[in-house]
Write a protein that holds these residues in place. Structure first.
Motif, PDB file in Angstrom:
ATOM      1  N   CYS A 133      34.485  19.270   5.968  1.00 22.96           N
ATOM      2  CA  CYS A 133      35.878  19.647   5.730  1.00 22.96           C
ATOM      3  C   CYS A 133      36.739  19.395   6.966  1.00 22.96           C
ATOM      4  N   SER A 134      37.985  19.021   6.734  1.00 23.50           N
ATOM      5  CA  SER A 134      38.877  18.676   7.837  1.00 23.50           C
ATOM      6  C   SER A 134      39.302  19.873   8.674  1.00 23.50           C
ATOM      7  N   ASP A 135      39.148  21.088   8.140  1.00 28.19           N
ATOM      8  CA  ASP A 135      39.552  22.283   8.883  1.00 28.19           C
ATOM      9  C   ASP A 135      38.368  23.056   9.438  1.00 28.19           C
ATOM     10  N   LYS A 136      37.164  22.468   9.386  1.00 26.40           N
ATOM     11  CA  LYS A 136      35.975  23.128   9.925  1.00 26.40           C
ATOM     12  C   LYS A 136      35.214  22.157  10.820  1.00 26.40           C
ATOM     13  N   GLU A 137      34.926  22.576  12.043  1.00 24.75           N
ATOM     14  CA  GLU A 137      34.143  21.734  12.936  1.00 24.75           C
ATOM     15  C   GLU A 137      32.685  21.657  12.494  1.00 24.75           C
ATOM     16  N   GLU A 138      32.214  22.720  11.830  1.00 30.50           N
ATOM     17  CA  GLU A 138      30.804  22.751  11.422  1.00 30.50           C
ATOM     18  C   GLU A 138      30.584  21.856  10.205  1.00 30.50           C
ATOM     19  N   LYS A 139      29.628  20.950  10.330  1.00 29.94           N
ATOM     20  CA  LYS A 139      29.233  20.077   9.220  1.00 29.94           C
ATOM     21  C   LYS A 139      27.720  20.189   9.038  1.00 29.94           C
TER      22      LYS A 139
END
Length: 523
Positions: A420-426
């Motif tokens: 997601c573009s608003d979360k650094e965690e992937k």
């Protein structure tokens, strides 16, 4: 009355405006989902279909067999209700399938006993059909808190639907021969054509050491203790043994409880040779100790219809509904096709019916590029710390692609979920051509540069890098279950929460890769 209606109407409008003005409010319409790439907290349904999960509870240890009468695979399994009952739990439920992709549930087959009986809790077992007597025999583990904790019990059926416990049968541990009275479980019964008798294998301890005990019978009721079937090479406790012949080889699949927590196997040219594999040097002849999967797939056992042999196990849920949480016991039922290689080693591939089931094409919509990315009409070339993000996935997804590593180079690349573009965690599935591993990690990624901070693997398994530098990738998802296949040889099952209804990406973190022929479909 009119005044009350007016007030209710105004209140509803007020609540609506408030929700629209709240930047942190969840996305609530499909239209908004399509337009955005921000995080969406997806909810899970009560049941799954491809990776079967009942409406209530979860699937524990599967006990598959092929029914020669109905020409179906029957999967008995331990039903995990998670109802807080620590005395009476894990009744056996039953499923039927012809293709390992679609299931019919028959619900409870063998109930738990009372607290004062041998089986208030039930453990793994196996089913065999006696053609002469037209009777199905399911041997299973009875478990209770009082000693002896475990004993082998029996239920029979004439139609493989209605089961009756045979209380005249009770096989306790032969403690006088040095076998443990408490660790004595997971009976597996098969017919040995050469010896003209039935063999029952039981996971246990003998003189304090892990072994697979063996009993023999000619009538499925009276059993005689024989020499141990297998003396554990490393001293680990092997659960859920499964023995079968495939082609020119005999195999024993098991689940290593103590160390790896993985489904593994041994094999030999004859059954007698398999029973005597206890030399310390033997495991070195198998790739990566014969490991078939990673640690999110457990208690795998097989069945064959004479053409295809499938391996069923469960994909664990995780504590707190967090991808990084500790694994729970039980989850969803996952099936792989067992593939025999020319040298006798085993590989895993997707069952054909699962592949065919995901037949509805979905348009692939690119949402963002980060890092050094070049593209043509049919491919992307990604260099270190680059990725391409695509629109949100559905609840059931099939992703296929071909990834090529340039000759003379090595790379690390893969698929990223909940990207997601608003979360650094992937949550990233790493395919390490450079190191020979599949790994799942939750990592932090810089949205502007593509740079990322490494993390400890949640799950991992070894692979042999592609000799031709080409990787054919297939990923199948249903809700939070994600199964990735690489080159029709390696399976990698994981639990990824919030995967559904969130964006995904392809990425490269080391070297360079060309990703081509990306396709997305559903059912």
């Amino acid at each position: 009355m009119k005044t009350m209606i007016l007030i209710a109407s105004m209140l509803g409008m007020s609540m609506s405006f408030t929700a629209c003005s709240d930047d942190n409010a969840p996305v609530i319409t499909d239209k908004n989902l399509d337009e955005t790439t921000t995080f969406f907290s997806s909810t899970e349904p009560g049941n799954y279909t491809t990776y079967y999960k009942p409406y209530v509870g979860y699937v524990g240890d599967p006990m598959p067999f092929f029914d020669p009468v109905s020409k179906e695979f029957r999967i008995l399994y331990l039903q995990d209700d998670r109802d807080g009952n620590s005395t009476i739990y894990h009744p056996i439920h039953e499923l039927a399938t012809t293709d390992a992709a679609n299931y019919i549930s028959f619900r409870e087959a063998i109930p738990c006993g009372a607290a004062v009986e041998d089986d208030p809790a039930i453990g793994t077992g196996s089913t065999i059909y006696d053609e002469a007597g037209k009777t199905y025999y399911t041997f299973y583990t009875g478990h209770k808190s009082a000693e002896p904790r475990e004993v082998i019990l029996l239920a029979t059926s004439k139609d493989c639907r209605t089961w009756t416990k045979d209380r005249s049968f009770r096989l306790p541990s032969p403690v006088e021969q040095g076998y443990d009275k408490n660790e004595f479980r997971d009976p597996y019964v098969f017919y040995d054509d050469d010896a003209q008798l039935y063999r029952m294998l039981v996971s246990t301890l003998k003189d304090g050491k892990s072994v697979i005990a063996q009993f023999t019978s000619t009538d499925l009721h009276d059993w005689t203790l024989a020499a141990p079937f297998f003396t554990n090479v490393w001293g680990r406790f092997y659960e859920c043994p499964d023995v079968f012949k495939m082609g020119n080889y005999w195999y024993m699949i098991y689940s290593d409880k103590d160390v790896t927590r993985m489904v593994q196997y041994f094999y030999a040219s004859t059954l007698d040779e398999l029973m005597n594999l206890s030399g310390d040097g033997y495991p070195s002849t198998l790739p990566d100790e014969g490991k078939l999967e990673a640690t999110s797939f457990y208690a795998g056992k097989t069945a064959s219809d004479g053409q295809n042999r499938y391996l069923w196990g469960w994909c664990a849920t995780r504590e707190g509904r967090k991808t990084t949480g500790n694994t729970d016991w039980a989850g969803a039922l996952v099936a792989h096709k067992l593939v025999q290689n020319e040298d006798g080693t085993l590989s895993l591939n997707v069952p054909q019916a699962i592949s065919a089931k995901y037949s509805q094409p979905v348009a692939l919509t690119e949402k963002a590029r980060v890092g050094e990315v070049a593209s043509t009409a049919s491919s992307y070339t990604l260099k270190t710390n680059s990725f391409v993000r695509f629109a949100r996935l559905g609840n059931q997804n099939k992703i296929t692609m071909t990834v090529t590593v340039p000759e003379g180079t090595e790379a690390v690349f893969g698929l990223s979920f909940v990207d997601c573009s608003d979360k650094e965690e992937k949550v990233r599935i790493f395919i390490e051509d450079k190191y020979g591993y599949l790994k799942m990690k939750e990592v932090t990624v810089n949205e502007k540069t593509g740079e990322w901070n490494d993390a400890v693997s949640i799950t991992e398994r070894a692979i042999v890098p592609a000799a031709d530098n080409v990787y054919h990738i297939e990923a199948y998802t249903e809700q939070s279950v994600c199964v990735v296949y690489v080159n029709g040889k390696y399976a990698f099952t994981n639990r990824i929460y919030d995967l559904a209804k969130n964006p995904w990406s392809v990425f490269c973190t080391d070297g360079e890769v060309t990703v081509s022929d990306i396709k997305l479909s559903t059912y």
